[in-house]
Design an enzyme around this catalytic site. Sequence first.
Site, PDB file in Angstrom:
ATOM      1  N   LEU A 150      28.437 -31.799  83.475  1.00  0.00           N
ATOM      2  CA  LEU A 150      29.164 -33.364  82.520  1.00  0.00           C
ATOM      3  C   LEU A 150      28.899 -33.705  81.431  1.00  0.00           C
ATOM      4  CD1 LEU A 150      31.352 -35.090  85.274  1.00  0.00           C
ATOM      5  CD2 LEU A 150      31.873 -33.034  83.786  1.00  0.00           C
ATOM      6  N   GLY A 151      27.374 -34.071  81.661  1.00  0.00           N
ATOM      7  CA  GLY A 151      26.342 -35.128  80.334  1.00  0.00           C
ATOM      8  C   GLY A 151      25.312 -35.186  80.906  1.00  0.00           C
ATOM      9  N   GLU A 152      24.397 -35.872  80.084  1.00  0.00           N
ATOM     10  CA  GLU A 152      23.269 -36.297  80.457  1.00  0.00           C
ATOM     11  C   GLU A 152      22.760 -37.764  80.150  1.00  0.00           C
ATOM     12  OE1 GLU A 152      18.606 -34.447  81.052  1.00  0.00           O
ATOM     13  OE2 GLU A 152      20.233 -33.357  79.725  1.00  0.00           O
ATOM     14  N   GLY A 153      21.968 -38.919  80.754  1.00  0.00           N
ATOM     15  CA  GLY A 153      21.959 -39.631  79.984  1.00  0.00           C
ATOM     16  C   GLY A 153      20.378 -40.210  80.504  1.00  0.00           C
ATOM     17  N   VAL A 158      24.830 -35.397  85.023  1.00  0.00           N
ATOM     18  CA  VAL A 158      26.279 -35.656  85.973  1.00  0.00           C
ATOM     19  C   VAL A 158      26.913 -34.475  85.739  1.00  0.00           C
ATOM     20  CG1 VAL A 158      28.044 -37.119  85.725  1.00  0.00           C
ATOM     21  CG2 VAL A 158      26.047 -37.905  84.682  1.00  0.00           C
ATOM     22  N   LYS A 173      25.715 -38.456  90.044  1.00  0.00           N
ATOM     23  CA  LYS A 173      24.631 -38.438  88.890  1.00  0.00           C
ATOM     24  C   LYS A 173      23.671 -37.980  89.385  1.00  0.00           C
ATOM     25  CE  LYS A 173      24.853 -42.169  86.966  1.00  0.00           C
ATOM     26  NZ  LYS A 173      24.287 -43.686  86.177  1.00  0.00           N
ATOM     27  N   ASP A 271      23.730 -53.225  78.398  1.00  0.00           N
ATOM     28  CA  ASP A 271      23.219 -51.438  78.274  1.00  0.00           C
ATOM     29  C   ASP A 271      25.251 -51.583  77.595  1.00  0.00           C
ATOM     30  OD1 ASP A 271      22.246 -49.417  77.435  1.00  0.00           O
ATOM     31  OD2 ASP A 271      22.155 -48.339  79.423  1.00  0.00           O
TER      32      ASP A 271
END
Length: 462
Positions: A150-153, A158, A173, A271
């Site tokens: 789904l994505g990355e942070g 994720v 996550k 954040d």
Amino acid sequence: MVIRLLREQEEETENRGKKGPFFLLIFIIVFLSIFAFVFPFFFGFLYILGFQKVMGCFPCTGQSKKRTESGVNNDIKRKDQKKPTSGSLKVNSNGNLQKEDAAKDDRLSLDARNSNLKDQISENEINGGTKFAFGELVEATDNFSSNCFLGEGGFGKVYKGHLKRLNQVVAIKQLDQNGVQGIREFVVEIVMLSQADHPNLVKLIGYCVEGDQRLLVYEYMPLGSLENHLHDLPPGQKPLDWNTRMRIAAGAAKGLEYLHDKMNPSVIYRDLKCSNILLGEGYHAKLSDFGLAKVGPIGDKTHVSTRVMGTYGYCAPDYAMTGQLTFKSDIYSFGVAFLELITGRKAIVQTKDRGELYLVAWARPMFKDRKNFSRMVDPLLQGQYPSRGLYQALAIAAMCVQEQPTMRPAISDVVMALNYLASQNYDPQTHLAQGPCGSPSRTGAKRDNDKAQIASDGSVRD
């Protein structure tokens, strides 16, 4: 005769004086000899009598040194057992507490202790919901397949997954061991979300702590992050309309209000940004990613001194310069995100001539003249927005990003203002679209408000 008697008496007295010290010396020597002989037996008897009386207070009155030491050790164990630690003790069939193997210790509690969080959180607070085995999450994500990505942070990657045990679609996550955030943030997020309960905060379902693996399991937010609906839209994706933007802003503000005013102790998010505002069905906004959250100032304290953390473009300048974190630091970050919603611009953009350009630095000069307002709005709205609503929204954003933290509003005031804006439903069919300079596209049509202007302090004046 008399003289002779006197002389005899004198001689007798003299002889008696000579014999006195001699007899005294003999007496002292005899006394000391008797005392030295009797003393050990006398005090030995008292010692034995006292020792037996003291030992009579214990249930076991064994006489061997070995058994006495065993009794002391048992007493130490009983003292230790009064304060069991989570995951390190268990109750056997007889109701007695026994230590488990180190391999079976509660790894989450160990993470908290190793992250120096034991003075900030108690063992009872570490309750992150359901504990999942790593194999369960591997199966749920098809071995963390790219199809589920789904994505990355800062925390890590994720993935979307399906948990058979719960028959539920979730977001998982996975902590990146080499990432920006680490074990400390992992524990903070679990503790934070295990205590929070609000419709505008993402829900933590559970976690996994197994070996070096650290994973968090959340409710799945099908519409992704707000960032994905504002910037770099793929062809064919419809941009957010004005009403939806105001509802998203109001929802995010309510989540922040819960952290500031409703949680005990209060929490500073630290954040807040568009990528951390997730969207559910109907574009329902929820704040996520609480690894950097901090407990707010307590008592007479006005701030929390801490290492500067956050995201460039969203971080309040006062916090960035001094390391003094306040609730108004979150207000600034919210103002930046709200400006993104209004303008469609990123918090930081790269320019050829000026390098990095911050959204706030771009917006502040434009707040001073109402002629600029229509040029600030997201062009993807194509003029479909209420001019009065735009001015009011810009006024809120301007107040939130004030350079002086004392000039920024409290989150409760922001929620009240945004609730009003969200309730003013804009219908493009009954309102004329605004032209490029803020005037209606049809000649002669009246503007909602043609005199409103935002002062340099962020207030609205006519």
